[in-house]
Design an enzyme around this catalytic site. Structure first.
Site, PDB file in Angstrom:
ATOM      1  N   ASP A 214       0.833  -1.194   0.000  1.00 22.16           N
ATOM      2  CA  ASP A 214       0.000   0.000   0.000  1.00 22.16           C
ATOM      3  C   ASP A 214       0.876   1.257   0.000  1.00 22.16           C
ATOM      4  O   ASP A 214       1.899   1.317   0.679  1.00 22.16           O
ATOM      5  CB  ASP A 214      -0.889  -0.023   1.255  1.00 22.16           C
ATOM      6  CG  ASP A 214      -1.944   1.052   1.254  1.00 22.16           C
ATOM      7  OD1 ASP A 214      -2.769   1.068   0.331  1.00 22.16           O
ATOM      8  OD2 ASP A 214      -1.949   1.870   2.193  1.00 22.16           O
ATOM      9  N   GLU A 264      16.103 -14.107  -0.442  1.00 25.13           N
ATOM     10  CA  GLU A 264      16.550 -15.143   0.497  1.00 25.13           C
ATOM     11  C   GLU A 264      15.628 -16.354   0.439  1.00 25.13           C
ATOM     12  O   GLU A 264      16.083 -17.514   0.425  1.00 25.13           O
ATOM     13  CB  GLU A 264      16.570 -14.590   1.919  1.00 25.13           C
ATOM     14  CG  GLU A 264      17.671 -13.603   2.214  1.00 25.13           C
ATOM     15  CD  GLU A 264      17.628 -13.176   3.664  1.00 25.13           C
ATOM     16  OE1 GLU A 264      17.204 -13.996   4.522  1.00 25.13           O
ATOM     17  OE2 GLU A 264      17.995 -12.017   3.959  1.00 25.13           O
TER      18      GLU A 264
END
Length: 578
Positions: A214, A264
């Protein structure tokens, strides 16, 4: 991920079609009149049948709901009105069993005034470490009675509110670019970024496939918080326009950091975790800066959503996106609607709802033919118009509460979905429940109920389903190339995808010759061979054997196979019209 496109399983997001679930309006499993996570879980088979690749969930975190969840009080929990973490885990597991991705909404620009951080800021007082996490400042004027600057909130009124200090006296002011219940976080304070790193990992460890971010162009404000050159424009606009509060250069490092966290997890299993941003910036070129290879994977391209029903406006928006955004190595992320916008049927209506319906169907088919990814807001597949006559007493949008005006309010696109039956709650709330849907559904929702749409092969639902199925199966669609066709008359927008799939849209008021031969593979309305009616979109697989005996002039390409290698297809004779 569409098997007929260039996207690999690792990069599933590049051509994915994601369905936006506004949780409180999707499906209510408990009978309290508010949708919930168990309702979303129950609706997964419906979404799988529709043919989308995944879902984006609106905020479901603990919240006082001043802005229906975009005022987050706890980023690592589930509000009891929606369920609990166990229910969320079941939802993720069920979605993955069906091959659907799960994206969740994250709100890093601001939190709730009931978040523990903000409560501590009020308690600890001026110049405390707790206040450093927000934008607290002394007021102007002889007694600090004036706001620190002239910024206006996007939901109406000043962007500053004054607090009462522990001694009972008026004190500092804090910044809130939406509502006073949504204080803006200060991303120049390292503790804020550290906390969101933990939030990302919390949800990634629970199996989410990515995040919708957002206000992704927000976060950083000009460090000296100077006056805005045009505060009234800041308040009038729904999208970000205050250059002092949005699109600051420092924000890009946040997205590099978040991308590194996602990488990752990708390194563990080879599957990308997606970051898609709500990026409202002035130009496609600035938009492209957010989707550079080490930042967000995607950012919603709102220019198509905001374009008027006009051939030149659509062509300009598409061309600029493909030039600036796709040039980064990302793919364009197309949207026609979301939970903040007037529904497509109503937005395109012009003279009548019938016209809006035809145009919305055509726009949907156009969007699904464009290279890149697409997001579909819930209810668009049902052809829902805006509910624009909700009485004032039921409106919940903070824009209405802050301004007293119905202009720009968003309740009309958030009315709970109709699933079945002839009367409210239309299957949204469990039968026999005394609770009414949190926003009232109009009687005419019966015409758009899901049970009716599924049995009517000419419904919006079947148009979306057929378009999504072809998008998945045809190698020309999804990620790939687009080449414009010159057409006559000028109100027709036409292009070729890949090896000979033609998409054309007639933006005019009358029928015109089709830019491709034969019956269309799929059309948004009745589309006889050789004719493209007004407010209609169609797809063809070009077939050199079907080339008509007409002049092949540059202004009237009877068969686009003349300018591209085409692919013969038995499907080109089906003439499917949903």
């Amino acid at each position: 991920m569409h098997t007929g496109t260039a996207a690999s399983p690792q990069h599933w997001w590049r051509d994915a079609v994601i369905y936006q679930v506004y949780v409180r309006s999707f499906l209510d499993s408990t009978g309290d009149g508010i949708g919930d996570l168990a309702g979303v879980r129950a609706g997964l088979p419906y979404l799988k049948k529709l043919g989308v690749d995944g879902i984006w969930l609106s905020p479901f975190y603990p919240s006082p709901h001043h802005d229906h969840g975009y005022d987050v009080a706890d980023y690592c929990g589930v509000d009891p009105v929606f369920g609990d973490l166990a229910e969320f885990d079941h939802l993720v597991a069920d979605a993955h069993r069906l091959g659907l991705k799960i994206l969740i909404d994250i709100v890093p620009n601001h939190c709730s005034s009931e978040h523990p951080w903000f409560r501590a800021a009020l308690e600890d007082g001026p110049r405390s470490a707790a206040r450093a996490r927000f934008h607290f400042a002394d007021g102007r004027g002889a007694h600090g009675e004036l706001p620190p600057n002239n910024w206006r909130a996007m939901f109406g009124g000043p962007a500053w509110s004054r607090v009462t200090e522990a001694d009972g006296e008026p004190g500092q002011w804090y910044l809130h670019l939406f509502t006073p219940e949504q204080p803006d976080l200060n991303w120049r304070e390292p503790a804020v970024g550290d906390s969101f790193d933990e939030v990302l990992r919390f949800w990634l460890d629970r199996g989410v496939d990515g995040f919708r971010i957002d206000v992704a162009a927000g976060l950083f404000k000009h460090p000296s918080l100077p006056d805005s050159p045009d505060p009234e424009a800041d308040e009038r606009a729904r999208d970000s326009v205050n250059p002092l509060a949005w699109n600051q250069p420092e924000v890009h490092q946040v997205w590099r950091d978040w991308r590194a966290v996602c990488e990752e997890y990708t390194a563990r299993d080879g599957l990308d975790r997606l970051l898609v941003g709500e990026v409202s910036v002035p130009t496609p070129r600035e938009h492209a800066e957010y989707v550079r290879p080490d930042e967000l994977h995607q950012a919603f391209f709102f220019d198509l959503l905001s374009a008027q029903w006009d051939v030149d406006a659509f062509r300009k928006a598409i061309s600029e996106a493909l030039t600036d955004i796709a040039g980064t190595g990302s793919t364009v992320t197309w949207v026609l609607n979301n939970h903040d916008q007037v529904r497509t049927v109503t937005r395109y209506a012009g003279e009548s709802t019938e016209v809006g319906t035809a145009r919305a169907r055509a726009a949907a088919l156009l969007m699904l033919a464009l290279p890149g990814a697409a997001y579909v807001y819930q209810g668009e597949e049902l052809g829902l118009p805006e509910v624009d006559d909700l009485p004032d007493e039921v409106l919940t949008d903070p824009i209405f509460r802050r301004t007293g005006s119905r202009l720009r309010i968003r309740d009309g696109c958030r009315v709970p979905l109709p699933w079945s039956g002839q009367a409210s709650p239309f299957g949204f709330t469990a039968a026999g429940s005394a609770a009414r849907p949190w926003l009232p559904q109009p009687e005419w929702f019966a015409q758009h109920a899901t049970d009716r749409a599924l049995t009517d092969t000419r419904s919006f639902w079947h148009l979306y389903r057929d378009g999504l199925a072809l998008r998945r199966s045809l190698p020309q669609l999804g990620e790939g190339t687009l080449r414009w066709l010159e057409t006559e008359p000028a109100q027709v927008l036409a292009f070729v995808r890949g090896d000979g799939l033609v998409c054309a849209v007639n933006f005019g008021l009358g029928s015109v010759p089709a830019p491709a031969a034969g019956a269309p593979l799929l059309a948004s309305g009745d589309c006889p061979p050789g004719i493209l009616p007004a407010s209609t979109a169609a797809w063809w697989i070009s077939d050199p054997a079907a080339t008509p005996d007409t002049p092949k002039t540059p202004g009237n390409p009877a068969n686009p196979a003349n300018s591209t290698d085409s692919t013969n297809s038995a499907d080109s004779s089906k003439g499917i019209t949903s």
